[in-house]
Design an enzyme around this catalytic site. Sequence first.
Site, PDB file in Angstrom:
ATOM      1  N   GLY A  87     -31.604 -13.178   7.542  1.00 37.17           N
ATOM      2  CA  GLY A  87     -32.449 -13.903   6.601  1.00 37.17           C
ATOM      3  C   GLY A  87     -31.812 -15.065   5.874  1.00 37.17           C
ATOM      4  N   ASP A 147     -30.861 -18.984   5.263  1.00 40.94           N
ATOM      5  CA  ASP A 147     -31.695 -20.158   5.528  1.00 40.94           C
ATOM      6  C   ASP A 147     -31.059 -21.428   4.965  1.00 40.94           C
ATOM      7  OD1 ASP A 147     -32.203 -20.001   2.748  1.00 40.94           O
ATOM      8  OD2 ASP A 147     -34.090 -18.919   3.054  1.00 40.94           O
ATOM      9  N   ASP A 181     -22.074 -27.181  22.748  1.00 43.19           N
ATOM     10  CA  ASP A 181     -21.753 -25.848  23.231  1.00 43.19           C
ATOM     11  C   ASP A 181     -21.511 -25.850  24.746  1.00 43.19           C
ATOM     12  OD1 ASP A 181     -21.759 -22.886  22.714  1.00 43.19           O
ATOM     13  OD2 ASP A 181     -23.459 -22.956  24.101  1.00 43.19           O
ATOM     14  N   GLU A 227     -17.050 -27.914  23.379  1.00 36.72           N
ATOM     15  CA  GLU A 227     -16.400 -26.614  23.537  1.00 36.72           C
ATOM     16  C   GLU A 227     -15.829 -26.518  24.957  1.00 36.72           C
ATOM     17  OE1 GLU A 227     -17.464 -21.886  22.982  1.00 36.72           O
ATOM     18  OE2 GLU A 227     -18.907 -23.203  23.973  1.00 36.72           O
TER      19      GLU A 227
END
Length: 647
Positions: free
Chosen positions: A157, A159, A352, A381
Amino acid sequence: MSVTTIMSAAKAQKPAISRIDPTDWFVGMKNPRLQLMVYGPGIASTTDVTTDYPGVSIDSVVRLDSPNYLFVYLNIGQAQPGTMTLTFRTEKNKALKASYQLKQRKMKGEEHRGFDISDVLYLLMPDRFAQGMDHSKPISGMNAYREDRSQPSLRHGGDMEGIRQHLDYFNELGVTALWFTPVLENNSPDSENGFSTYHGYATTDYYRVDPRFGTNDDYCRLISDAHAKGLKVVMDMIFNHCGFEHPWVSDMPSKDWLNTPDWLSEPKDNGHDPMTGFGESAKESKYLQTSYKLTPVVDPYASKIDLRETTEGWFVPSMPDLNQHNPHLMRYLIQNSEWWIETACIDGIRMDTYPYAFREEMAQWMKELDEEYPNFNTVGETWVTEPAYTAAWQKDSRLSDQNSYLKTVMDFSFFDKLSQAKNEETDGWWQGLNRLYNSFVYDYLYPTPSSVLAFIENHDTDRFLGTGRDSLMLKQALALLLTTNRIPQLYYGTEIMMNGTKEVTDGNVRKDFPGGFPGDKHNAFTREGRTKAEQQMFGWLSRLLHWRQGNKAITKGTMKQFIPFGGVYVIARQFEDHALDQPSHFVRFTVLTILNGTSKTATMPVSRYAEVIGSTTRAKDVLTGRYYDLTKDLQLKPRQSLILELN
């Protein structure tokens, strides 16, 4: 598929426009060409596309295999900001109209400045860092999910607003740039095995922030507020794969939009779980799993099957592999990067799984970004622990016949060697801090060593501390990280000694930051809320980070290292600058990083380092303020770290 076939397939549908990507665009770009991906039922059956907007011409209209996509290529080189109307003609000569906004750029391309060695990046996971006061759940329209902080592999949760409310914390700590793991929509449902895509690496909409984190406006507001506090923001992107729930998977624009797409049409047994694995019948189908081995991409002797498994295999079954060879897909991805730079004013990109995607197309992406934004920066990466491999991926490398145009690469060698050294005694040959020395000796392979990003831990590794709390070794690692010729990256919670391993689940190295969520009894965001040990580490690291800011010896100086001697590893950073009182004279600033790589007391013979100490007789430890007499050998406590200023 021919145009006639596409139109025939769409005849049963009344053409409509559901969305256009990019959602808007910008005038004044160096590349005047704009691709619009128009999506809607039967849209490919439209016979003509026109616009009468001044300065805009339509170069081409492309139909692929799906009747629900139309690619419109425009030239907007002479256009001014405003709203243009695109008219799509149906077979019955009816008109579908769509409004499209062309915006004024906020700044010129060269004014976008990226991160560099003067920065310290702070990596955090939005879901695990902090939650804003008005956090809402569940979000309507999203696939089934739940937030449960007791489960390490479900959403917790965090944010955007939670991060924004703690921007002062980053200033207090002393970092200068924030790297969030991906913030774009990941609309994958929770799996039966209790996993979700809280990590963000399964994108289902490239133009929308995940609504569980906030809106696009929330993201832009966060970046604007971060900039106001002197903080840069780096955006995590993934071009190698998307999420299984992306519309491209159920309705591919073309048959070659994904790599090995035939698996999608294969029957799957009931045991298939797209979030975590696949059942027996799926194993026997045409699904191709990546080998996770990156060496075939540069191996001069690589077999075709090895190379194919690396670049065309799916990362996991829930993340379909994108085919960057498709020019329309690649144009879409390039524009997406530019759109976020222009829209949100991000200060960098972290790409990524960089080598998993096709090398030539990724070089094209980087080249175009470099031409449009010459002072911007992107880090890729490149998870191989050999310096020669990493160096081959850096821009202008002599080790590769394909220029990647990638300015910054990730130093997995540094991470790997340090991970081994922390459990060893530094001897006279290879063990302990000798590993770091022997990694840096290969810096001659890098075109620009100062543009290499180093780290001691991240969201994909065990925490540096493992399950322990060894502050002495952590301080050694951080002292080395923050004073060598690298762009340093920290991982959230290192400053308060957060620990954990991936032995059971990745979620155990991605724990919630204490104090970031309602009901937390432990609040590490404040001095008062930290434990004594946490505050000692936070204060130590904060002093080091603030000292590093603007320190020319560290950010611009030369580097000289000494072979570990008697268990002691010494690195010197030196910079010559104009004297303030006599501009025609130069003053040499020297910083020594001194690490006792043993669990015993050690002696540093000062005379051995005369070439960097010179005639200086005393030095100040930047972390304690204590002065050391350099006319005598230094006596070091077990695992002691010193950062001495000589000037």
